[in-house]
Design a protein around this motif. Structure first.
Motif, PDB file in Angstrom:
ATOM      1  N   HIS A   1       2.155  -9.485   2.695  1.00 48.08           N
ATOM      2  CA  HIS A   1       2.740  -9.163   1.397  1.00 48.08           C
ATOM      3  C   HIS A   1       3.654  -7.945   1.530  1.00 48.08           C
ATOM      4  O   HIS A   1       3.218  -6.879   1.973  1.00 48.08           O
ATOM      5  N   TRP A   2       4.891  -8.114   1.127  1.00 48.57           N
ATOM      6  CA  TRP A   2       5.865  -7.030   1.206  1.00 48.57           C
ATOM      7  C   TRP A   2       5.889  -6.235  -0.088  1.00 48.57           C
ATOM      8  O   TRP A   2       5.963  -6.807  -1.180  1.00 48.57           O
ATOM      9  N   LEU A   3       5.864  -4.925   0.047  1.00 50.71           N
ATOM     10  CA  LEU A   3       6.079  -4.019  -1.082  1.00 50.71           C
ATOM     11  C   LEU A   3       7.524  -3.561  -0.973  1.00 50.71           C
ATOM     12  O   LEU A   3       7.866  -2.707  -0.158  1.00 50.71           O
ATOM     13  N   GLU A   4       8.376  -4.158  -1.793  1.00 54.02           N
ATOM     14  CA  GLU A   4       9.816  -4.040  -1.577  1.00 54.02           C
ATOM     15  C   GLU A   4      10.496  -2.954  -2.410  1.00 54.02           C
ATOM     16  O   GLU A   4      11.697  -2.712  -2.251  1.00 54.02           O
ATOM     17  N   THR A   5       9.745  -2.304  -3.285  1.00 55.75           N
ATOM     18  CA  THR A   5      10.308  -1.215  -4.073  1.00 55.75           C
ATOM     19  C   THR A   5       9.299  -0.069  -4.137  1.00 55.75           C
ATOM     20  O   THR A   5       8.091  -0.274  -3.909  1.00 55.75           O
TER      21      THR A   5
END
Length: 248
Positions: free
Chosen positions: A39-43
């Motif tokens: 899971h990417w935390l993009e902000t």
């Protein structure tokens, strides 16, 4: 057939920041045979929200079988691997310098004389070691000089010596490597090596103080002791060797 192992990983992947520990955690999990829900935390907002939801202060975070394992170091400990203590004392930095200096000396000897094992290789080893150690001190002379004042006898009497030392060590090392200006290189080596040896011996073996050595710079975690004393004795030996008359 045993069920497949699955892990859930949350890590920062932003346009201007890719978390290196997240990549390490992903690699470690895959190496251990886990299928990873990545899971990417993009902000920044998504990252802060994730931290608040799970009550954590850092990412990445790994979950296995519904249980939060933690960050990268926690994951390593979960798999029984050792984790590095950033404040632990270690001889690794100075040993790395000596190893690289030895390899360079052998390589130059091979290129020059067709064999790695020569007397000149031994001379180059000491000279290269001095030069590499001086380079590490020159990264931050201010911090080096501060740590140096903890034990060096001459620097305590004349504070500017702590600033002069790295330049003197580099000059002596380069001149020794070139085999020139012996009248300057040998006295320099004798001075800094002699004062250093006496200072280290007094601090460690007489006063029984537990200090960090400034030999690889002011951010060093190298303990002051036998290796530091050996470094100074090498400089003394090399300086005296340079003064021995050559015949033929």
């Amino acid at each position: 057939m045993s069920p497949s192992k699955t892990a859930v990983l949350y890590r920062m992947v932003m346009p201007k920041h890719l978390c290196p520990y997240g990549l390490k955690a992903l690699h470690l999990l895959k190496a251990k045979g886990y299928a990873v829900e990545d899971h990417w935390l993009e902000t920044r907002a998504a990252t802060d929200a994730f931290k608040a939801e799970h009550g954590v202060s850092t990412t990445p975070q790994t979950f296995i079988d519904g249980q939060r394992i933690g960050g990268y170091d926690d994951l390593r400990r979960h798999f029984g691997a050792r984790t590095r203590d950033p404040n632990a004392l270690t001889y690794t930095p100075v040993l790395a310098v000596f190893a690289v200096a030895a390899l360079l000396a052998l390589a130059v000897s091979q290129a020059t004389f067709g064999t790695p094992l020569t007397v000149r290789a031994g001379e180059w080893f000491v000279a290269f070691s001095m030069s590499l150690l001086a380079m590490l001190k020159l990264r931050d002379v201010e911090t080096f000089s501060t740590m140096f004042l903890n034990y060096d006898l001459l620097a305590r009497r004349w504070v500017p010596y702590g600033y002069v030392y790295p330049f003197a060590e580099l000059a002596a090392g380069v001149l020794m490597a070139a085999g020139i200006l012996t009248w300057l290189a040998a006295p320099l080596g004798l001075l800094i090596g002699g004062v250093g040896a006496v200072s280290v011996f007094k601090a460690v073996y007489v006063d029984k103080r537990e200090l960090k050595c400034a030999c690889v710079g002011g951010d060093s975690h190298v303990p002051l002791g036998f290796v530091s004393l050996t470094e100074n004795l090498m400089m003394i030996a090399m300086s005296l060797w340079m003064l021995v008359p050559r015949h033929g």
